[in-house]
Write a protein that holds these residues in place. Structure first.
Motif, PDB file in Angstrom:
ATOM      1  N   ALA A  64      21.937 -23.244 -23.035  1.00 55.21           N
ATOM      2  CA  ALA A  64      20.675 -23.596 -23.690  1.00 55.21           C
ATOM      3  C   ALA A  64      19.606 -23.946 -22.658  1.00 55.21           C
ATOM      4  O   ALA A  64      18.437 -23.582 -22.810  1.00 55.21           O
ATOM      5  CB  ALA A  64      20.892 -24.766 -24.648  1.00 55.21           C
ATOM      6  N   ALA A  65      19.987 -24.674 -21.615  1.00 52.97           N
ATOM      7  CA  ALA A  65      19.028 -25.076 -20.587  1.00 52.97           C
ATOM      8  C   ALA A  65      18.399 -23.867 -19.901  1.00 52.97           C
ATOM      9  O   ALA A  65      17.203 -23.868 -19.586  1.00 52.97           O
ATOM     10  CB  ALA A  65      19.706 -25.972 -19.558  1.00 52.97           C
ATOM     11  N   LEU A  66      19.178 -22.836 -19.667  1.00 52.24           N
ATOM     12  CA  LEU A  66      18.674 -21.655 -18.967  1.00 52.24           C
ATOM     13  C   LEU A  66      17.638 -20.882 -19.769  1.00 52.24           C
ATOM     14  O   LEU A  66      16.938 -20.024 -19.208  1.00 52.24           O
ATOM     15  CB  LEU A  66      19.841 -20.730 -18.601  1.00 52.24           C
ATOM     16  CG  LEU A  66      20.723 -21.214 -17.452  1.00 52.24           C
ATOM     17  CD1 LEU A  66      21.990 -20.370 -17.358  1.00 52.24           C
ATOM     18  CD2 LEU A  66      19.953 -21.173 -16.126  1.00 52.24           C
ATOM     19  N   LEU A  67      17.510 -21.191 -21.044  1.00 52.24           N
ATOM     20  CA  LEU A  67      16.566 -20.473 -21.888  1.00 52.24           C
ATOM     21  C   LEU A  67      15.164 -21.069 -21.860  1.00 52.24           C
ATOM     22  O   LEU A  67      14.249 -20.518 -22.472  1.00 52.24           O
ATOM     23  CB  LEU A  67      17.078 -20.448 -23.330  1.00 52.24           C
ATOM     24  CG  LEU A  67      18.381 -19.677 -23.562  1.00 52.24           C
ATOM     25  CD1 LEU A  67      18.806 -19.775 -25.026  1.00 52.24           C
ATOM     26  CD2 LEU A  67      18.219 -18.207 -23.155  1.00 52.24           C
ATOM     27  N   GLN A  68      14.986 -22.192 -21.172  1.00 51.53           N
ATOM     28  CA  GLN A  68      13.647 -22.787 -21.089  1.00 51.53           C
ATOM     29  C   GLN A  68      13.346 -23.182 -19.643  1.00 51.53           C
ATOM     30  O   GLN A  68      14.262 -23.468 -18.869  1.00 51.53           O
ATOM     31  CB  GLN A  68      13.514 -23.963 -22.056  1.00 51.53           C
ATOM     32  CG  GLN A  68      14.585 -25.022 -21.971  1.00 51.53           C
ATOM     33  CD  GLN A  68      14.191 -26.176 -21.068  1.00 51.53           C
ATOM     34  OE1 GLN A  68      13.012 -26.368 -20.779  1.00 51.53           O
ATOM     35  NE2 GLN A  68      15.168 -26.936 -20.608  1.00 51.53           N
ATOM     36  N   PRO A  69      12.082 -23.132 -19.226  1.00 49.27           N
ATOM     37  CA  PRO A  69      11.738 -23.193 -17.802  1.00 49.27           C
ATOM     38  C   PRO A  69      12.226 -24.431 -17.060  1.00 49.27           C
ATOM     39  O   PRO A  69      12.788 -24.313 -15.966  1.00 49.27           O
ATOM     40  CB  PRO A  69      10.207 -23.112 -17.807  1.00 49.27           C
ATOM     41  CG  PRO A  69       9.875 -22.380 -19.066  1.00 49.27           C
ATOM     42  CD  PRO A  69      10.893 -22.843 -20.063  1.00 49.27           C
ATOM     43  N   VAL A  70      12.013 -25.624 -17.630  1.00 49.45           N
ATOM     44  CA  VAL A  70      12.424 -26.833 -16.911  1.00 49.45           C
ATOM     45  C   VAL A  70      13.937 -26.911 -16.829  1.00 49.45           C
ATOM     46  O   VAL A  70      14.503 -27.269 -15.785  1.00 49.45           O
ATOM     47  CB  VAL A  70      11.834 -28.091 -17.578  1.00 49.45           C
ATOM     48  CG1 VAL A  70      12.368 -29.352 -16.900  1.00 49.45           C
ATOM     49  CG2 VAL A  70      10.311 -28.060 -17.524  1.00 49.45           C
ATOM     50  N   GLY A  71      14.628 -26.579 -17.911  1.00 47.77           N
ATOM     51  CA  GLY A  71      16.084 -26.570 -17.895  1.00 47.77           C
ATOM     52  C   GLY A  71      16.633 -25.587 -16.874  1.00 47.77           C
ATOM     53  O   GLY A  71      17.585 -25.897 -16.148  1.00 47.77           O
ATOM     54  N   ALA A  72      16.027 -24.395 -16.797  1.00 45.40           N
ATOM     55  CA  ALA A  72      16.486 -23.398 -15.826  1.00 45.40           C
ATOM     56  C   ALA A  72      16.265 -23.885 -14.398  1.00 45.40           C
ATOM     57  O   ALA A  72      17.126 -23.701 -13.524  1.00 45.40           O
ATOM     58  CB  ALA A  72      15.760 -22.079 -16.059  1.00 45.40           C
ATOM     59  N   ALA A  73      15.115 -24.523 -14.141  1.00 46.36           N
ATOM     60  CA  ALA A  73      14.861 -25.068 -12.806  1.00 46.36           C
ATOM     61  C   ALA A  73      15.861 -26.160 -12.465  1.00 46.36           C
ATOM     62  O   ALA A  73      16.310 -26.286 -11.317  1.00 46.36           O
ATOM     63  CB  ALA A  73      13.436 -25.612 -12.732  1.00 46.36           C
ATOM     64  N   THR A  74      16.235 -26.954 -13.465  1.00 46.02           N
ATOM     65  CA  THR A  74      17.222 -28.012 -13.263  1.00 46.02           C
ATOM     66  C   THR A  74      18.584 -27.420 -12.932  1.00 46.02           C
ATOM     67  O   THR A  74      19.265 -27.872 -11.992  1.00 46.02           O
ATOM     68  CB  THR A  74      17.314 -28.895 -14.519  1.00 46.02           C
ATOM     69  OG1 THR A  74      16.036 -29.464 -14.798  1.00 46.02           O
ATOM     70  CG2 THR A  74      18.325 -30.009 -14.330  1.00 46.02           C
ATOM     71  N   VAL A  75      19.004 -26.409 -13.688  1.00 49.07           N
ATOM     72  CA  VAL A  75      20.285 -25.748 -13.415  1.00 49.07           C
ATOM     73  C   VAL A  75      20.293 -25.168 -12.005  1.00 49.07           C
ATOM     74  O   VAL A  75      21.267 -25.321 -11.255  1.00 49.07           O
ATOM     75  CB  VAL A  75      20.558 -24.648 -14.465  1.00 49.07           C
ATOM     76  CG1 VAL A  75      21.769 -23.806 -14.059  1.00 49.07           C
ATOM     77  CG2 VAL A  75      20.790 -25.265 -15.839  1.00 49.07           C
ATOM     78  N   ARG A  76      19.204 -24.510 -11.613  1.00 50.20           N
ATOM     79  CA  ARG A  76      19.145 -23.913 -10.272  1.00 50.20           C
ATOM     80  C   ARG A  76      19.241 -24.978  -9.189  1.00 50.20           C
ATOM     81  O   ARG A  76      19.937 -24.792  -8.181  1.00 50.20           O
ATOM     82  CB  ARG A  76      17.856 -23.106 -10.111  1.00 50.20           C
ATOM     83  CG  ARG A  76      17.846 -21.791 -10.889  1.00 50.20           C
ATOM     84  CD  ARG A  76      16.691 -20.911 -10.465  1.00 50.20           C
ATOM     85  NE  ARG A  76      15.403 -21.465 -10.834  1.00 50.20           N
ATOM     86  CZ  ARG A  76      14.781 -21.217 -11.975  1.00 50.20           C
ATOM     87  NH1 ARG A  76      15.332 -20.420 -12.879  1.00 50.20           N
ATOM     88  NH2 ARG A  76      13.592 -21.750 -12.228  1.00 50.20           N
ATOM     89  N   ALA A  77      18.545 -26.095  -9.374  1.00 50.90           N
ATOM     90  CA  ALA A  77      18.592 -27.166  -8.371  1.00 50.90           C
ATOM     91  C   ALA A  77      19.988 -27.771  -8.267  1.00 50.90           C
ATOM     92  O   ALA A  77      20.462 -28.080  -7.169  1.00 50.90           O
ATOM     93  CB  ALA A  77      17.568 -28.244  -8.709  1.00 50.90           C
TER      94      ALA A  77
END
Length: 263
Positions: A64-77
């Protein structure tokens, strides 16, 4: 109308533990937070006297996080570095108008609505606009406008935040955000192209004054950490602490501190 840095987003494996570490090492207390329902993320928040804040964000549903910009940035970090500065937001008092202008040049998307459920059940609302490129610590930030009501953003809430004495011994405000960049002039040029934010050169630095705050892009070779958050507080001596994948510096600042406005 961009007023300053709204908040910095720090990716954490465990936001609760990160909040305890921030308080123990620096005397900065996280008193807010909640869950982004359906978005796969949750947070703890340390409110600051000038209306900005530090968001400690974790992931409980990566898909779910990867589907929205802040969540995706968090996953990447989290995947790349175990956490640290994921992105940051600029406060805009008319994000729909700004987003429409930026969308016309193809750099940002339209404004969209978001919310978070607090532990007491209250829903906090905002509107955001994101750049067309991926969010990252050293990339174009996103824009946010908060619904100025309720327990977090009413006049009363902002006044209480401005007066809140953290365990460090005083209210605390955001002063500056330093970000490591492989090429500060190029990064500054990209942010200017996307957002219209003006930077000026100081030696190898690219510097932008944004409302009461300063953003500095610093050559990576000159940074021991990926980012430095400088805070101001009424303390006798400066403090510094390396934690959560970055460094926090606290410098002496005289009261009264700048207070956020909601006009």
């Amino acid at each position: 109308m961009i007023r300053g840095i709204d908040h910095v987003v720090i990716a954490c494996a465990d936001p609760g533990a990160a909040a305890a570490e921030l308080e123990s090492a620096l005397g900065l207390k996280a008193t807010g937070g909640g869950r982004h329902e359906g978005r796969g993320t949750f947070n703890r928040i340390a409110w600051l006297a000038d209306g900005s804040y530090i968001e400690l964000i974790g992931v409980d549903d990566p898909d779910a996080a990867l589907l929205q910009p802040v969540g995706a940035a968090t996953v990447r970090a989290l995947e790349a570095h175990g956490g640290g500065l994921a992105t940051f937001a600029l406060r805009d008092d008319d994000v729909e108008k700004t987003a429409a202008a930026l969308a016309a040049i193809g750099s940002f998307g339209a404004a969209s609505h978001g919310s978070r459920r607090r532990d007491d059940g209250e829903h906090v609302e905002w509107w955001t606009s994101f750049p067309k490129t991926d969010l990252a610590a050293d990339a174009t930030p996103f824009l946010i406008q908060h619904a100025l009501a309720g327990a977090e953003w009413s006049h009363t809430a902002l006044a209480e935040r401005a007066a809140f004495r953290h365990p460090i011994g005083s209210p605390v405000r955001l002063v500056r955000l330093d970000i490591a960049s492989g090429d500060p002039p190029s990064t500054a040029a990209t942010i200017h192209e996307h957002l219209g934010l003006d930077f000026w050169a100081v030696a190898d630095l690219a510097v932008a004054d944004v409302g009461p705050h300063v953003i500095r892009l610093v050559p990576r070779r000159e940074m021991a950490v990926p980012a430095v958050i400088t805070l101001g507080a009424e303390i006798d001596a400066p403090r510094t602490a390396e934690l959560l994948g970055l460094r926090f510096d606290v410098e002496r600042a005289e009261l009264p501190l700048p207070v956020a406005t909601v006009d």
